[in-house]
Design an enzyme around this catalytic site. Structure first.
Site: not given
Length: 215
Positions: A8-10, A16, A44, A113-114, A144, A168-169
């Site tokens: 995942d990215l963020d 970000t 969030k 990532s979304a 997701k 993943e976070d």
């Protein structure tokens, strides 16, 4: 045997969240009211349009759907203007090093990532060449916990999902990884990510030995 890592990215590669916050804050100021960090907690894990509805509720503003679409686009323009100023040192600790270690060990890497701004962020962070495949919000239709993003990543890498590990976070991301038939490393709070096979604080705690020991 692990043949691919999907990230995942963020919250995994970069944070970000603060750029989203200052973009929403700027939009609120343009609309004539203040938007606090406490207000931002309500956004969030929420989609852009749903976040806008919360913002407008805080400001006591009613708008048509067309006006909302325009504001959502405006917020994204603010956000993009901020992330295009990002620097390479904003990569989260250990992320660049672990990506390089995977490449050196011939373990394939993919981003899942979304975000529709993923390529912009990777370019700014000078990480693009560390990913074999990038599957972002421009390639997917299901969010997701649907496993679409990770299954597309595995397919593009030509790796069986059973030989993939996802980093993943978010709880929804962990569920997506498991639904894809993949192993999952959760990054963050154990009480939230308890379904993951392994939980760490960040990629600075990850190495190839731990990767290959995931059960």
């Amino acid at each position: 045997m692990i043949k691919a890592c999907l990230f995942d990215l963020d919250g995994v590669i970069v944070d970000t969240a603060r750029y989203h916050y200052i973009a929403w804050k700027k939009l609120a100021k343009e609309l004539g009211f203040d938007f606090s960090e406490t207000d931002n907690e309500r956004l969030k894990g929420v989609s852009r349009m749903a976040s806008l509805d919360i913002l407008l509720e805080i400001g006591g503003i009613n708008m048509t759907q067309a006006e909302k679409e325009r504001l959502a686009h405006q917020k994204n323009e603010h956000y993009v203007s901020f992330i295009t100023q990002m620097q390479a040192d904003e990569v989260l600790p250990g992320a660049r090093e672990f990506l390089k270690a995977c490449r050196e060990a011939d373990i394939a890497t993919a981003l899942g990532s979304a975000s529709k701004n993923a390529m912009t962020i990777l370019d700014r962070l000078k990480l693009t060449d560390l990913f074999d495949v990038v599957v972002d919000g421009t390639h997917t239709t299901k969010a997701k916990p649907d496993p679409e993003v990770f299954l597309k990543g595995a397919e593009a890498l030509k790796v069986n999902p059973a030989h993939c590990v996802v980093f993943e976070d978010a709880e929804a991301g962990v569920e997506a990884a498991l639904a894809a038939g993949m192993k999952c490393v959760g990054i963050g709070h154990p009480e939230v990510l308890n379904k993951a096979h392994l939980i760490i604080d960040g990629l600075h705690q990850m190495d190839l030995q731990k990767l290959n020991n995931i059960q």
